[in-house]
Design a protein around this motif. Structure first.
Motif, PDB file in Angstrom:
ATOM      1  N   UNK A 291      28.810  -2.177  26.671  1.00 43.09           N
ATOM      2  CA  UNK A 291      27.707  -2.933  26.075  1.00 43.09           C
ATOM      3  C   UNK A 291      27.270  -4.018  27.054  1.00 43.09           C
ATOM      4  N   UNK A 292      25.981  -4.104  27.315  1.00 44.06           N
ATOM      5  CA  UNK A 292      25.450  -5.159  28.180  1.00 44.06           C
ATOM      6  C   UNK A 292      23.979  -5.375  27.861  1.00 44.06           C
ATOM      7  N   UNK A 293      23.434  -6.437  28.390  1.00 45.33           N
ATOM      8  CA  UNK A 293      22.007  -6.699  28.250  1.00 45.33           C
ATOM      9  C   UNK A 293      21.433  -7.247  29.531  1.00 45.33           C
ATOM     10  N   UNK A 332      22.502  -0.794  25.999  1.00 41.62           N
ATOM     11  CA  UNK A 332      21.769  -1.772  26.807  1.00 41.62           C
ATOM     12  C   UNK A 332      20.901  -2.558  25.827  1.00 41.62           C
ATOM     13  N   UNK A 333      21.356  -3.775  25.471  1.00 38.41           N
ATOM     14  CA  UNK A 333      20.780  -4.471  24.322  1.00 38.41           C
ATOM     15  C   UNK A 333      19.650  -5.421  24.718  1.00 38.41           C
ATOM     16  N   UNK A 334      18.568  -4.846  25.226  1.00 41.84           N
ATOM     17  CA  UNK A 334      17.353  -5.606  25.468  1.00 41.84           C
ATOM     18  C   UNK A 334      17.196  -6.113  26.876  1.00 41.84           C
ATOM     19  N   UNK A 335      15.937  -6.480  27.216  1.00 38.51           N
ATOM     20  CA  UNK A 335      15.526  -6.828  28.572  1.00 38.51           C
ATOM     21  C   UNK A 335      15.984  -5.715  29.509  1.00 38.51           C
ATOM     22  N   UNK A 336      15.301  -4.597  29.377  1.00 39.17           N
ATOM     23  CA  UNK A 336      15.732  -3.348  30.007  1.00 39.17           C
ATOM     24  C   UNK A 336      15.505  -3.383  31.517  1.00 39.17           C
ATOM     25  N   UNK A 337      14.233  -3.512  31.950  1.00 40.44           N
ATOM     26  CA  UNK A 337      13.980  -3.461  33.397  1.00 40.44           C
ATOM     27  C   UNK A 337      13.085  -4.581  33.891  1.00 40.44           C
ATOM     28  N   UNK A 338      12.657  -5.485  33.008  1.00 38.75           N
ATOM     29  CA  UNK A 338      11.805  -6.600  33.418  1.00 38.75           C
ATOM     30  C   UNK A 338      10.555  -6.127  34.157  1.00 38.75           C
ATOM     31  N   UNK A 456      22.416  -7.065  19.093  1.00 35.21           N
ATOM     32  CA  UNK A 456      21.033  -7.544  19.134  1.00 35.21           C
ATOM     33  C   UNK A 456      20.798  -8.243  20.459  1.00 35.21           C
ATOM     34  N   UNK A 457      19.534  -8.484  20.777  1.00 31.11           N
ATOM     35  CA  UNK A 457      19.225  -9.079  22.074  1.00 31.11           C
ATOM     36  C   UNK A 457      19.455 -10.594  22.083  1.00 31.11           C
ATOM     37  N   UNK A 458      18.653 -11.332  21.341  1.00 30.75           N
ATOM     38  CA  UNK A 458      18.815 -12.790  21.333  1.00 30.75           C
ATOM     39  C   UNK A 458      20.076 -13.178  20.565  1.00 30.75           C
ATOM     40  N   UNK A 459      20.595 -14.339  20.918  1.00 34.85           N
ATOM     41  CA  UNK A 459      21.834 -14.800  20.300  1.00 34.85           C
ATOM     42  C   UNK A 459      21.556 -15.229  18.860  1.00 34.85           C
ATOM     43  N   UNK A 496      27.631  -8.703  19.438  1.00 31.95           N
ATOM     44  CA  UNK A 496      27.368  -8.851  20.876  1.00 31.95           C
ATOM     45  C   UNK A 496      25.876  -9.082  21.070  1.00 31.95           C
ATOM     46  N   UNK A 497      25.545 -10.055  21.912  1.00 34.13           N
ATOM     47  CA  UNK A 497      24.156 -10.408  22.183  1.00 34.13           C
ATOM     48  C   UNK A 497      23.919 -10.481  23.693  1.00 34.13           C
ATOM     49  N   UNK A 498      22.656 -10.376  24.082  1.00 35.70           N
ATOM     50  CA  UNK A 498      22.254 -10.550  25.479  1.00 35.70           C
ATOM     51  C   UNK A 498      21.487 -11.855  25.631  1.00 35.70           C
ATOM     52  N   UNK A 499      20.358 -11.800  26.359  1.00 32.62           N
ATOM     53  CA  UNK A 499      19.378 -12.876  26.483  1.00 32.62           C
ATOM     54  C   UNK A 499      19.872 -14.037  27.351  1.00 32.62           C
TER      55      UNK A 499
END
Length: 515
Positions: A291-293, A332-338, A456-459, A496-499
């Motif tokens: 799991x990563x973002x 891949x939890x959001x902000x994929x390739x910018x 989810x993406x944002x915390x 788990x969150x990314x962002x």
């Protein structure tokens, strides 16, 4: 505890690559004022690329050499790669009949400074670059610019370069279907439904083959919500196909090929790939989850670089490929390739992850850099998607949603139930997404699937990131209050969150108190 250890190790492995990533907001291509470009062609300057035909061995990425010469070299000279090769104003849409279109209206798909690998360029005027191109459904040309990025002048234009079959089926990405024993495969090609029928040839490894038809999607410039996606960042996305491989045997190995049957009877094939079918829900075995973002993309040839823009993404990708035998599924939890509105970058990202996504399910979530745009229904009214407003992420990857515009879903993998939320749309109590989240958490059979994971993406939990501290909070507004009672009620094991581009891990906590 084996499953818990493997999922935590996956999180540690990938997020660690982002500690030194400083610049993640500005797309490098946005630094180029391509609409201000003017012609300053010089008969004594030249630029040429070789070989002119790429992919002679059937590969969908290849290296070439670009050689160039300028009689008036400067440190601001740079090389732009354009695709399609015809990048003149004749390709610009006439949005305002009272305003002449710019000389150039398409950003390059990548660029590099002329002195990058030729430090003597400023004194000699001669240089060369080694560049890697991927098959992107069209030909390429190379342009030598002077006068920097903000007021570029075209000094010389190269010959055209193309792959042997620009329309070939490329970059398969697997995803879990809507039931545990279904795998989907999505890919991109240059063949529309009026030219060829897309399908997947597949079957048990060493066994009989079967054929499954694929659906086809595409979209036009008018689907974009604003600049740069609708202007200099636009590039035709080709056709995106998805096939559904059903009634798989648990844990079995399968092989597959992507195919297109042209209406003249000719067949176009991809390489052969393989995957392992998902375990039966509740199967008691080791299941290794990554799991990563916020990974982004990077160029192996060093091009497109500003402030180490997403440099860590290649390190992460290489590490995942190296460890692929020990990975069952990726999130891949959001902000994929910018891409941030530069559509060509989605092709380059799917090419970068192909060794991973073609072999294990590559499940994604939506982030601010995919979805957010004012007036389009995103919860946050910023412009982080660069005008994409969710269209790219909803088409380039398959996820088992009921409606792709509502980017939340659940998926089962062995002893895990994953509930994936969309932080870029309203999740507060009383909304459709809130009802989905509660149903996802409540409907799992914890006897069979003891691990309940929220992604989810944002915390939406707790974070010590400085930006939240400045706001006087520890997470997205209302996130903790809206969802914590659900996590507590249904005993969610891990969220788990990314962002936030840091690695953080907290002890069990509920309403500010350690549990």
């Amino acid at each position: 505890m084996r499953e818990l250890r493997s999922i935590c190790l996956g999180i540690l492995l990938v997020l660690g690559a982002f500690r030194l990533t400083i610049s993640h907001e500005d797309q490098p291509l946005s630094k180029i004022a391509i609409h201000k470009a003017v012609f300053a062609l010089d008969d004594n300057a030249y630029i040429k690329a070789s070989p002119s035909i790429l992919g002679m061995k059937g590969q969908n990425s290849d290296w070439l050499t670009v050689e160039y010469n300028s009689p008036n070299p400067s440190v601001g000279d740079w090389i732009g790669v354009f695709s399609p090769s015809n990048f003149s104003s004749s390709t610009c849409p006439a949005e305002n009949p009272r305003v002449y279109p710019p000389l150039l209206c398409s950003a390059p798909i990548k660029f590099q400074y002329a002195n990058y690998s030729s430090p003597q360029y400023k004194s000699t005027g001669k240089g060369s670059l080694k560049l890697q191109l991927i098959n992107q459904r069209s030909d390429f040309s190379f342009v030598l610019f002077t006068n920097g990025l903000l007021n570029p002048k075209v000094v010389a234009v190269s010959n055209k370069v193309t792959f042997t079959n620009p329309n070939a089926p490329v970059y398969p990405r697997l995803a879990q279907g809507k039931v545990w024993n279904e795998m989907t495969v999505t890919w991109t090609s240059g063949y529309g439904i009026n030219e060829a029928e897309p399908f997947v040839e597949w079957g048990p490894k060493g066994g009989d083959r079967t054929y499954s038809p694929a659906g086809t999607l595409t979209f036009g410039r008018g689907s974009m919500c604003g600049a740069p996606a609708r202007t200099v960042g636009w590039r035709d996305p080709g056709y995106i196909h998805t096939g559904f491989l059903r009634e798989l045997w648990p844990n079995a190995m399968y092989t597959y090929k992507l195919g297109h049957r042209l209406f003249n009877g000719t067949y176009i094939w991809s390489s052969e790939y393989q995957f392992k079918a998902s375990p039966y829900p509740g199967q008691d075995s080791l299941q290794q989850v990554i799991i990563f973002g916020d990974m982004g993309k990077d160029e192996a040839d060093g091009s497109n670089e500003y402030n180490n823009f997403q440099r860590g993404s290649l390190n992460t990708t290489r590490q995942l490929i190296q460890d692929l035998k020990n990975i069952d599924i990726v999130f891949h939890i959001g902000d994929i390739c910018y891409a941030n509105g530069y559509i060509s970058q989605w092709d380059q990202f799917t090419a970068q992850i192909e060794p991973i996504a073609s072999t294990v399910p590559y499940m994604i979530a939506s982030g601010n850099h995919e979805r957010d745009w004012p007036g389009t229904g995103s919860f946050y009214g910023n412009m982080d998607s660069g005008g994409e407003c969710g269209v790219l992420v909803e088409n380039m990857f398959y996820v088992p949603t009921e409606n792709r515009a509502k980017f939340w879903y659940s998926t089962d993998y062995g002893m895990f139930r994953f509930c994936i939320a969309d932080t870029e749309q309203d999740w507060r109590e009383g909304t459709e997404q809130y009802r989905f989240i509660e149903h996802c958490l409540a409907s799992v059979d914890r006897q069979k699937q003891p691990w309940l994971i929220f992604l989810a993406h944002r915390v939406l939990g707790y974070s010590s990131d400085l930006s939240y501290a400045v706001e006087g909070s520890f997470a997205e507004p209302m996130g903790r209050e809206s969802l914590q009672k659900l996590w507590q009620k249904y005993k969610v094991d891990i969220a788990v969150f990314g962002h936030v581009h840091n690695y953080e891990r907290i002890c069990p906590i509920y309403q500010w108190h350690h549990v």
